[in-house]
Design an enzyme around this catalytic site. Structure first.
Site, PDB file in Angstrom:
ATOM      1  CG  ASP A   8      -1.802   1.169   1.346  1.00 45.50           C
ATOM      2  OD1 ASP A   8      -2.336   1.588   0.304  1.00 45.50           O
ATOM      3  OD2 ASP A   8      -1.967   1.694   2.458  1.00 45.50           O
ATOM      4  CG  ASP A  10      -1.309   7.889   1.114  1.00 44.83           C
ATOM      5  OD1 ASP A  10      -0.207   8.293   0.718  1.00 44.83           O
ATOM      6  OD2 ASP A  10      -2.389   8.335   0.699  1.00 44.83           O
ATOM      7  N   GLY A  46      -7.718   3.958   3.920  1.00 45.46           N
ATOM      8  CA  GLY A  46      -7.897   2.791   3.067  1.00 45.46           C
ATOM      9  C   GLY A  46      -9.158   2.768   2.226  1.00 45.46           C
ATOM     10  CB  VAL A  47     -12.431   4.182   2.326  1.00 46.95           C
ATOM     11  CG1 VAL A  47     -12.550   3.218   3.489  1.00 46.95           C
ATOM     12  CG2 VAL A  47     -12.370   5.616   2.838  1.00 46.95           C
ATOM     13  CE  LYS A 117      -9.962   8.035 -10.129  1.00 46.08           C
ATOM     14  NZ  LYS A 117     -11.049   8.799 -10.776  1.00 46.08           N
TER      15      LYS A 117
END
Length: 215
Positions: A8, A10, A46-47, A117
């Protein structure tokens, strides 16, 4: 045996949490929501962008059309991108470069799987792109974690089956996405004990038994 590691972005490789928080807070104040704080920002971990926006809007009592919501999400993202201009390699979290170089030496393929993005531009700005064999971002996907899409796309870009991949995550939704993808997971970050990952460490700066994890 694990042949690829998917990170992941961030909270795992880089810290842009404060930038996201400031951008969302600015938007919230502009639409009359003064109560948006750090605890609300934690719920956005995470969303997707639109789900994050809804967390902001839930603090108010107004209804908006989908077109208005899209406009607000775009406005927030523009604020965030303005702030990203200040980002450089100092934003890379402790232990990341050592980890990437170590895995590279072990001939492990590496990718990023992020809902953002902006992931490709962030990775370029902080100098991590040369270490990666693939990037799966919000530009490639339509479903957010805990849906496994972003990790399945990353595995495909690495040319590996899901069972050959390990996901490194700092959010519960991300760990659930890894499980849904059929991948092992390594939980990191301040909440690593709560993520229900297969393996747990405080951060990539911690001593990690890669031989055991990779198999």
């Amino acid at each position: 045996m694990i042949r690829g590691v998917i990170f992941d972005l961030d909270g795992v490789l880089v810290s842009t949490d404060e930038l996201h928080y400031e951008a969302w807070k600015r938007l919230a104040e502009e639409i009359g929501i003064a109560a948006f704080g750090k605890a609300d920002n934690e719920k956005q971990r995470g969303v997707s962008r639109m789900e994050s926006l809804q967390i902001v809007l839930n603090k108010g009592n107004k209804s908006y059309t989908e077109e208005e919501k899209q406009g607000m999400a775009e406005r927030k993202n523009n604020y965030y991108k303005e702030m990203l201009e200040t980002l450089d390699d100092k934003a890379v979290l402790p232990g990341v470069l050592t980890t990437l170089r170590g895995l590279q030496d072990k001939k492990i393929l590496m990718a990023v799987g992020s809902a953002s993005k902006n992931a490709p531009s962030i990775l370029k700005r902080i100098g991590l792109l040369p270490y990666l064999d693939g990037v799966s971002s919000g530009l490639d996907t339509t479903r957010s974690k805990p849906d496994p899409e972003v990790f399945l796309v990353a595995a495909d870009k690495l040319g590996l089956s899901p069972d050959k991949c390990l996901v490194v995550e700092d959010s519960f939704a991300g760990v659930q996405a890894a499980k849904a993808a059929g991948m092992k997971s390594l939980g990191v970050g301040p909440y690593y004990k709560e993520l229900q990952a297969d393996y747990e460490v405080r951060s990539l700066e911690s001593e990690i038994d890669w031989e055991k994890i990779l198999g």
